[in-house]
Design an enzyme around this catalytic site. Structure first.
Site, PDB file in Angstrom:
ATOM      1  N   GLY A   1     -13.112 -16.718 -32.728  1.00  0.00           N
ATOM      2  CA  GLY A   1     -14.222 -15.783 -32.867  1.00  0.00           C
ATOM      3  C   GLY A   1     -15.077 -15.791 -31.615  1.00  0.00           C
ATOM      4  O   GLY A   1     -14.574 -16.010 -30.506  1.00  0.00           O
ATOM      5  N   SER A   2     -16.366 -15.576 -31.798  1.00  0.00           N
ATOM      6  CA  SER A   2     -17.251 -15.418 -30.643  1.00  0.00           C
ATOM      7  C   SER A   2     -17.643 -16.777 -30.041  1.00  0.00           C
ATOM      8  O   SER A   2     -17.584 -17.812 -30.717  1.00  0.00           O
ATOM      9  CB  SER A   2     -18.518 -14.679 -31.069  1.00  0.00           C
TER      10      SER A   2
ATOM     11  N   ASN B   1     -10.245  -9.359 -36.016  1.00  0.00           N
ATOM     12  CA  ASN B   1      -9.432  -8.452 -35.187  1.00  0.00           C
ATOM     13  C   ASN B   1      -7.928  -8.624 -35.364  1.00  0.00           C
ATOM     14  O   ASN B   1      -7.166  -7.718 -35.049  1.00  0.00           O
ATOM     15  CB  ASN B   1      -9.823  -8.579 -33.707  1.00  0.00           C
TER      16      ASN B   1
ATOM     17  N   CYS C   1      -9.089 -10.408 -27.806  1.00  0.00           N
ATOM     18  CA  CYS C   1      -9.694 -11.334 -26.843  1.00  0.00           C
ATOM     19  C   CYS C   1      -8.873 -11.375 -25.562  1.00  0.00           C
ATOM     20  O   CYS C   1      -9.356 -11.847 -24.540  1.00  0.00           O
ATOM     21  CB  CYS C   1      -9.850 -12.722 -27.444  1.00  0.00           C
TER      22      CYS C   1
ATOM     23  N   GLU D   1      -3.111 -23.419 -29.456  1.00  0.00           N
ATOM     24  CA  GLU D   1      -2.562 -22.876 -30.696  1.00  0.00           C
ATOM     25  C   GLU D   1      -1.163 -22.345 -30.416  1.00  0.00           C
ATOM     26  O   GLU D   1      -0.804 -22.044 -29.284  1.00  0.00           O
ATOM     27  CB  GLU D   1      -3.410 -21.698 -31.175  1.00  0.00           C
TER      28      GLU D   1
ATOM     29  N   GLY E   1     -18.658 -20.212 -31.923  1.00  0.00           N
ATOM     30  CA  GLY E   1     -17.865 -21.381 -31.514  1.00  0.00           C
ATOM     31  C   GLY E   1     -18.762 -22.548 -31.119  1.00  0.00           C
ATOM     32  O   GLY E   1     -18.522 -23.698 -31.498  1.00  0.00           O
TER      33      GLY E   1
ATOM     34  N   GLU F   1     -10.913 -20.940 -30.270  1.00  0.00           N
ATOM     35  CA  GLU F   1     -10.399 -19.851 -29.435  1.00  0.00           C
ATOM     36  C   GLU F   1     -11.472 -18.782 -29.422  1.00  0.00           C
ATOM     37  O   GLU F   1     -11.837 -18.254 -30.473  1.00  0.00           O
ATOM     38  CB  GLU F   1      -9.096 -19.270 -30.019  1.00  0.00           C
TER      39      GLU F   1
HETATM   40  N1  LIG Z   1     -11.901 -14.320 -29.650  1.00  0.00           N
HETATM   41  C1  LIG Z   1     -11.669 -13.428 -30.572  1.00  0.00           C
HETATM   42  O1  LIG Z   1     -10.536 -13.206 -30.945  1.00  0.00           O
HETATM   43  C2  LIG Z   1     -12.805 -12.741 -31.223  1.00  0.00           C
HETATM   44  C3  LIG Z   1     -14.012 -12.569 -30.576  1.00  0.00           C
HETATM   45  N2  LIG Z   1     -15.018 -11.932 -31.200  1.00  0.00           N
HETATM   46  C4  LIG Z   1     -16.279 -11.714 -30.454  1.00  0.00           C
HETATM   47  O2  LIG Z   1     -17.365 -11.970 -31.309  1.00  0.00           O
HETATM   48  C5  LIG Z   1     -18.220 -10.841 -31.402  1.00  0.00           C
HETATM   49  C6  LIG Z   1     -18.848 -10.775 -32.777  1.00  0.00           C
HETATM   50  O3  LIG Z   1     -17.871 -10.736 -33.797  1.00  0.00           O
HETATM   51  P1  LIG Z   1     -18.105 -11.562 -35.136  1.00  0.00           P
HETATM   52  O4  LIG Z   1     -17.200 -11.093 -36.183  1.00  0.00           O
HETATM   53  O5  LIG Z   1     -19.562 -11.546 -35.454  1.00  0.00           O
HETATM   54  O6  LIG Z   1     -17.620 -13.020 -34.669  1.00  0.00           O
HETATM   55  P2  LIG Z   1     -18.003 -14.431 -35.268  1.00  0.00           P
HETATM   56  O7  LIG Z   1     -17.704 -15.446 -34.251  1.00  0.00           O
HETATM   57  O8  LIG Z   1     -19.353 -14.401 -35.846  1.00  0.00           O
HETATM   58  O9  LIG Z   1     -17.000 -14.572 -36.514  1.00  0.00           O
HETATM   59  C7  LIG Z   1     -15.756 -15.237 -36.485  1.00  0.00           C
HETATM   60  C8  LIG Z   1     -15.572 -16.027 -37.776  1.00  0.00           C
HETATM   61  O10 LIG Z   1     -16.555 -17.059 -37.856  1.00  0.00           O
HETATM   62  C9  LIG Z   1     -17.279 -16.957 -39.076  1.00  0.00           C
HETATM   63  N3  LIG Z   1     -18.627 -17.470 -38.888  1.00  0.00           N
HETATM   64  C10 LIG Z   1     -19.751 -16.797 -38.547  1.00  0.00           C
HETATM   65  N4  LIG Z   1     -20.811 -17.639 -38.466  1.00  0.00           N
HETATM   66  C11 LIG Z   1     -20.355 -18.876 -38.767  1.00  0.00           C
HETATM   67  C12 LIG Z   1     -20.958 -20.165 -38.856  1.00  0.00           C
HETATM   68  N5  LIG Z   1     -22.250 -20.353 -38.593  1.00  0.00           N
HETATM   69  N6  LIG Z   1     -20.186 -21.218 -39.189  1.00  0.00           N
HETATM   70  C13 LIG Z   1     -18.874 -21.068 -39.440  1.00  0.00           C
HETATM   71  N7  LIG Z   1     -18.243 -19.856 -39.386  1.00  0.00           N
HETATM   72  C14 LIG Z   1     -18.961 -18.775 -39.044  1.00  0.00           C
HETATM   73  C15 LIG Z   1     -17.204 -15.475 -39.379  1.00  0.00           C
HETATM   74  O11 LIG Z   1     -17.539 -15.186 -40.714  1.00  0.00           O
HETATM   75  P3  LIG Z   1     -18.126 -13.725 -41.072  1.00  0.00           P
HETATM   76  O12 LIG Z   1     -17.066 -12.754 -40.775  1.00  0.00           O
HETATM   77  O13 LIG Z   1     -18.398 -13.833 -42.503  1.00  0.00           O
HETATM   78  O14 LIG Z   1     -19.333 -13.552 -40.231  1.00  0.00           O
HETATM   79  C16 LIG Z   1     -15.766 -15.187 -39.036  1.00  0.00           C
HETATM   80  O15 LIG Z   1     -14.923 -15.638 -40.059  1.00  0.00           O
HETATM   81  C17 LIG Z   1     -17.326  -9.684 -31.034  1.00  0.00           C
HETATM   82  O16 LIG Z   1     -18.046  -8.606 -30.549  1.00  0.00           O
HETATM   83  C18 LIG Z   1     -16.443 -10.300 -29.995  1.00  0.00           C
HETATM   84  O17 LIG Z   1     -17.089 -10.282 -28.742  1.00  0.00           O
HETATM   85  C19 LIG Z   1     -14.877 -11.469 -32.486  1.00  0.00           C
HETATM   86  C20 LIG Z   1     -13.713 -11.612 -33.172  1.00  0.00           C
HETATM   87  C21 LIG Z   1     -12.575 -12.243 -32.560  1.00  0.00           C
HETATM   88  O1  LIG Z   2      -2.953 -10.283 -27.480  1.00  0.00           O
HETATM   89  C1  LIG Z   2      -2.496 -10.760 -28.510  1.00  0.00           C
HETATM   90  O2  LIG Z   2      -1.336 -10.541 -28.891  1.00  0.00           O
HETATM   91  C2  LIG Z   2      -3.337 -11.677 -29.345  1.00  0.00           C
HETATM   92  C3  LIG Z   2      -4.788 -11.462 -29.109  1.00  0.00           C
HETATM   93  C4  LIG Z   2      -5.629 -12.291 -29.971  1.00  0.00           C
HETATM   94  O3  LIG Z   2      -5.190 -13.235 -30.547  1.00  0.00           O
HETATM   95  C5  LIG Z   2      -7.031 -11.973 -30.152  1.00  0.00           C
HETATM   96  O4  LIG Z   2      -7.510 -10.968 -29.647  1.00  0.00           O
HETATM   97  O5  LIG Z   2      -7.712 -12.747 -30.871  1.00  0.00           O
END
Ligand SMILES: NC(=O)C1=CN([C@@H]2O[C@H](COP(=O)(O)OP(=O)(O)OC[C@H]3O[C@@H](n4cnc5c(N)ncnc54)[C@H](OP(=O)(O)O)[C@@H]3O)[C@@H](O)[C@H]2O)C=CC1
Ligand SMILES: O=C(O)CCC(=O)C(=O)O
Length: 479
Positions: free
Chosen positions: A226-227, A150, A282, A459, A231, A248
């Site tokens: 990520g998710s 994102n 997020c 961070e 995490g 995060e």
């Molecule tokens: N807090 C935030 O900023 C974010 C939250 N999300 C949430 O997560 C949901 C799903 O999004 P998604 O993209 O699937 O998020 P993920 O948590 O799956 O992906 C985030 C990162 O982790 C990597 N990853 C996935 N599986 C593993 C693993 N087992 N070990 C190490 N790294 C891994 C992904 O690689 P790859 O892309 O290759 O799968 C990507 O680079 C969203 O709908 C949202 O709710 C998503 C993005 C950002």
């Molecule tokens: O709100 C922002 O500026 C940052 C948000 C962010 O880092 C995220 O969604 O992962």
């Protein structure tokens, strides 16, 4: 394949074992390119190269690192339009937001260039006569950085820049949906003179490449965004390897609107916080907690403003909301819209939107008459959807705001200094916004939350030094 974009390992561009397609979510007929997926062996090669390159890198000292980060910042700025174009094309963020994000990445590199020169320690008197004590900060070594889709420029920047500034070597694994922006950043970092092995780009699926980073014995720390589910999996792997960890994750960020709020400010803050960047932040305001006296006027105004938002292709200058990033994310969003109705909400918007091209377009949605216990008001959706919860007074608003598994960002719109102050002190969140959207943070101050949102030290800002260094305490006796 002529347009294959390769991984950067030990200063060489290497092919991995297969290529993945990168397509534009605004226009599925637009194939952006093919990107090489790294293998577990590539991760091992990169980790060994990084470890071998560390002594020379650390011996070059902070000025060389500051100069490198400054050159990277200037180059990112110079290429902001074209990198922003790539970001908008592969992630779906509208072009103006995408270019602004790239400029933010440049600012982050510049900021940490300065921080490289400001690493401080302590000289502390010993309890023993004749003994001196110094407390100094040292790099961790090889760090693994796993980033989401994102913020394809800003999040890699806010992990890579402090990691390099404080003398570490980096293995960056960007999200598989957005390798293009990371590849452009990697090219810049390489071309601006980062030594071979000190910065490595490893694209490919998280289940293979991300996991191999977490499992690799030479990787001493993992920073992940990520998710929550991923995490947690990473936390288990990192604990096994006794690695330092920073996570995060999600948010279900409350925005409280009190009766004494300025209606214009409240509507603008909620429109931005809930729907801009297609709600894929997020920090998005996904729970709007509104006091009874202002509720109806606020909802009417916000619904009007939301329905007037132009949803369309990210590269069309008239679009205000770009597409959802992927079919999986779109399906999830639409399921939550259906769930909102099933849980008893009055749903405004949220349907698929027509676009001039085949893309993942969805109208933003408000879930009215929501209760905080509903799934749509407690689970992170990560789309252009916000639940509106009606409350009677400040105390109820605060209690609802705090009743969440998450604690990333929290906002309040009010004209009352007393309520603003009480909210700042009593809300359980890592970031608090008064009369501002919950999303959209500055690049030079700490970022992170409490409870299910974050784990480990903060961070961004000066606090990033906590994660990217370890502390050494030296005692010396001069006789
Ligand atoms: N807090 C935030 O900023 C974010 C939250 N999300 C949430 O997560 C949901 C799903 O999004 P998604 O993209 O699937 O998020 P993920 O948590 O799956 O992906 C985030 C990162 O982790 C990597 N990853 C996935 N599986 C593993 C693993 N087992 N070990 C190490 N790294 C891994 C992904 O690689 P790859 O892309 O290759 O799968 C990507 O680079 C969203 O709908 C949202 O709710 C998503 C993005 C950002
Ligand atoms: O709100 C922002 O500026 C940052 C948000 C962010 O880092 C995220 O969604 O992962």
């Amino acid at each position: 394949m002529t347009d294959a974009h390769l991984n950067l390992i030990d200063g060489n561009w290497l092919p991995g074992d297969h290529l993945t397609e990168n397509r534009n979510p605004s226009d599925l007929s637009d194939l952006i390119g093919h990107y090489a997926a790294a293998t577990v062996e590539d991760v091992d090669r990169a980790a060994r190269a990084a470890q071998a390159a560390l002594p020379a890198w650390q011996a070059r000292g902070p000025l060389a690192r500051a100069d490198l980060l400054d050159r990277i910042a200037r180059r990112i700025d110079a290429e902001a339009e074209s990198i922003g174009h790539m970001l908008a094309r592969e992630e779906g963020k509208i072009l103006s937001e995408a270019i602004a994000e790239v400029r933010r990445a440049a600012q982050i590199f510049r900021f940490y260039g300065g921080e490289a020169l400001r690493i401080a320690g302590d000289a502390i008197a010993s309890v023993r006569p004749g003994v001196d004590i110094e407390v100094t900060r040292e790099p961790l070594g090889v760090v693994g950085l796993i980033t989401p889709w994102n913020f394809p420029a800003a999040i890699p920047a806010w992990k890579v820049a402090p990691a390099l500034a404080f003398g570490n070597a980096v293995l960056l694994k960007p999200a598989d949906l957005v390798p293009g922006t990371a590849h452009l950043l990697a090219r810049i970092i390489h071309e601006q003179g980062c030594p071979a092995g000190i910065f490595n780009l490893l694209m490919g699926p998280g289940s293979v490449v991300g996991r191999a980073l977490v499992d690799h014995p030479l990787v001493s720390a993992i920073s992940f965004t990520g998710s929550v589910a991923t995490g947690r999996a990473i936390a288990r792997g990192a604990a096994e390897g006794m690695k330092k960890l920073q996570l995060e994750m999600g948010g279900k960020n409350p925005m409280v609107v009190l009766d004494d709020a300025d209606l214009e400010i409240a509507v603008a803050a909620c429109l931005n916080g809930a729907f801009f960047s297609t709600g894929q932040r997020c920090t998005a305001s996904s729970r709007l907690i509104v006091q009874a006296g202002i509720h109806d006027a606020f909802v009417t105004r916000l619904a009007e403003a939301m329905q007037a938002l132009r949803v369309g292709p990210a590269l069309d200058p008239s679009s205000q909301i770009g597409p959802v990033v992927s079919p999986a994310q779109l399906r999830g969003n639409l399921d939550y819209v259906a769930l909102a109705a099933a849980e008893g909400c009055e749903v405004v918007g949220g349907s698929l939107a027509d676009g001039p091209t085949e893309g993942f377009f969805q109208r933003p949605a408000l879930f009215l008459k929501a209760r905080n216990t509903m799934r749509v008001a407690s689970e992170e959706i990560f789309g252009p959807c916000a639940a509106v919860i009606r409350v009677e007074d400040f105390d109820e608003a605060l209690a609802v705001a705090n009743d969440s598994d998450y604690g990333l960002s929290a906002g309040i719109c009010t004209g009352s200094l007393r309520h603003a102050r009480a909210f700042r002190h009593r809300v359980r969140a890592g970031m608090v916004m008064v009369n501002l959207p919950t999303a959209g943070v500055d690049f030079h101050v700490p970022f992170g939350g409490t409870r299910g949102s974050s784990h480990g030290s903060r961070e961004q800002g000066r606090q990033a030094v906590e994660f990217y260094t370890t502390v050494k305490t030296s005692y010396s006796f001069g006789g």
